[in-house]
Design an enzyme around this catalytic site. Structure first.
Site, PDB file in Angstrom:
ATOM      1  N   GLU A 110       0.815  -1.337   0.161  1.00  0.00           N
ATOM      2  CA  GLU A 110       0.093  -0.070   0.002  1.00  0.00           C
ATOM      3  C   GLU A 110       0.920   1.176  -0.023  1.00  0.00           C
ATOM      4  O   GLU A 110       0.515   2.120  -0.823  1.00  0.00           O
ATOM      5  CB  GLU A 110      -0.997  -0.043   1.266  1.00  0.00           C
ATOM      6  N   ASP A 146       3.771  -4.062  -6.051  1.00  0.00           N
ATOM      7  CA  ASP A 146       4.235  -5.319  -5.345  1.00  0.00           C
ATOM      8  C   ASP A 146       5.868  -5.344  -5.421  1.00  0.00           C
ATOM      9  O   ASP A 146       6.421  -5.966  -4.536  1.00  0.00           O
ATOM     10  CB  ASP A 146       3.766  -6.615  -6.113  1.00  0.00           C
TER      11      ASP A 146
HETATM   12 ZN    ZN Z   1      -2.659  -2.590  -4.463  1.00  0.00          ZN
END
Ligand code: ZN
Length: 415
Positions: free
Chosen positions: A279, A360
């Protein structure tokens, strides 16, 4: 001109509906065809019974979505070419004096009717599907309380904003669309600041994260990545649903990190750290700012187009309305535009999936990618998200890459 618009509108509605139904039926067929075997990458961690539950849950939701698509289309047709909007306008004109009061009445009428049409879908989703698969935690009492709170809040915030918009449209001459855009953008930014502290607490309880070792871990990550925030909170999401989530809210100095209590129960501290790092990646890589700027730019574009259409009689006639008015132009525009823009959905999904891969990568750099893989696998399992979506359905709609591709990417085998 009016006839051409009617024809184009009907074609756009038909194409959109056909596309929605076709993609949904592909999704159902694909998920069913893969129901009886867990994909090899997940066979160690996800039992067949969970995989089958995810398949049935996905099929149930997609089926309801097909009915919803058909209902939406019928409603739009009845409102526009069916004469519903014209009827509501005549009724508003009988009941109220002054353009702004009539305009407010028209928009309220449309909102009330479309909410009543979508309410049964929400009820079936919550107390039918979500309950059947063990996710629903909301009581009918809380459901009704939420509904009432939602109505009061949209009336308290929505009516003054709408009155302002209608007033600007009436008083600001041909450049009204620029004024409306400025007002709208200002209000949206203000809401981003006010939402976490004033609005979200009306629906949920937020308490500071009190798990000392987890807090220490999170603060170390925040310091390491140079992220300033107004604190880490836990939200009592479990009173409505057992689906877990984490999100950021607010912007600038008012940013907060919010974890659903359900997510904290599902994941280990190392996994939570990896999810948070993902996030944070969205913030650090400016994905949130990019989306916001794009939304503001698109709304400026749409308002400009509406500025061109608002005085054209064919715009109203072509969409089934005999009496032009500013409020009617607004309603017609927002009702008709989605039919024309729906085929562009994959562009937005593609951009979003790119951002997911980038976030990611950020998480893999700042934390342990193995922990993120564990966390994702658990979240797919516990939320009964399908591991075997139809590739075309996924490419069209999915804001997140399918689990298998995402995990392969994290393992370094870039898709
Ligand atoms: Zn995400």
């Amino acid at each position: 001109m009016a006839t051409t618009l009617t024809l184009l509108f009907l074609i756009a509605l038909a194409v959109t509906l056909a596309l929605r139904l076709w993609l949904a039926s592909r999704q159902i067929a694909h998920v069913r065809a893969h129901r009886n075997a867990v994909p090899v990458e997940f066979s160690g961690e996800i039992p067949l019974s969970d995989h089958q539950k995810a398949a049935d849950y996905t099929v149930a939701k997609t089926r309801l979505g097909m009915l919803n698509a058909a209902t939406d289309t019928a409603m739009i047709l009845l409102f526009t070419l069916g004469g519903g909007l014209e009827w509501l306008w005549q009724l508003s004109s009988h009941l109220f004096n002054g353009d702004i009061a009539r305009g407010l009445a028209l928009v309220c009428g449309v909102t009330i009717i479309s909410s009543l049409v979508s309410l049964p879908f929400t009820i079936v989703t919550t107390f039918g599907i979500e309950a059947r698969y063990g996710f629903n935690k909301i009581t009918p009492k809380l459901f009704i309380a939420d509904l009432l709170r939602g109505i009061l809040l949209s009336a308290a915030l929505g009516l003054p904003i709408l009155a302002l918009v209608l007033w600007l449209m009436a008083k600001m001459g041909s450049a009204w669309w620029l004024w409306v855009w400025l007002a709208w953008t200002g209000i949206s930014l203000l809401m981003l600041v006010l939402y976490p502290t004033l609005i979200a607490p009306l629906f949920n309880k937020f308490s500071p994260l009190d798990d000392a070792s987890l807090k220490e871990r999170i603060e170390a990550l925040l310091t390491r990545t140079g992220f300033a925030s107004r604190g880490v909170y836990v939200m009592d999401g479990s009173k409505r649903s057992s689906h877990g989530n984490a999100y950021f809210t607010g912007f600038g100095a008012a940013k907060r990190i919010v974890f659903f209590d359900t997510l904290l129960k599902q994941l280990t501290p190392a996994e939570i750290e990896a999810v948070l790092a993902h996030e944070l990646g969205h913030f650090k890589l400016k994905h949130i700012t990019q989306r916001m700027v794009l939304t503001f730019a698109l709304s400026l574009g749409f308002l400009f187009v509406l500025g061109l259409l608002i005085d054209a009689p064919w715009f109203y006639q072509g969409l089934g309305v005999a009496t032009p008015s500013t409020a009617m132009a607004l309603v017609l525009f927002f009702m008709a535009v989605p039919a024309f823009t729906f085929p562009l959905t994959p562009l937005s999904s593609l951009q979003s999936r790119r951002h997911e891969y980038q976030a990611d990568d950020f998480a893999a750099k700042e934390t342990d990618s193995g922990e993120l893989i564990h966390a994702l696998t658990k979240l797919y399992r516990d939320n009964a998200a399908t591991l075997t979506p139809d590739p075309l359905h996924s490419a069209f709609y999915d804001s997140h890459p399918p689990a298998a591709l995402r995990i392969a990417h994290l393992k370094g085998a870039r898709p």
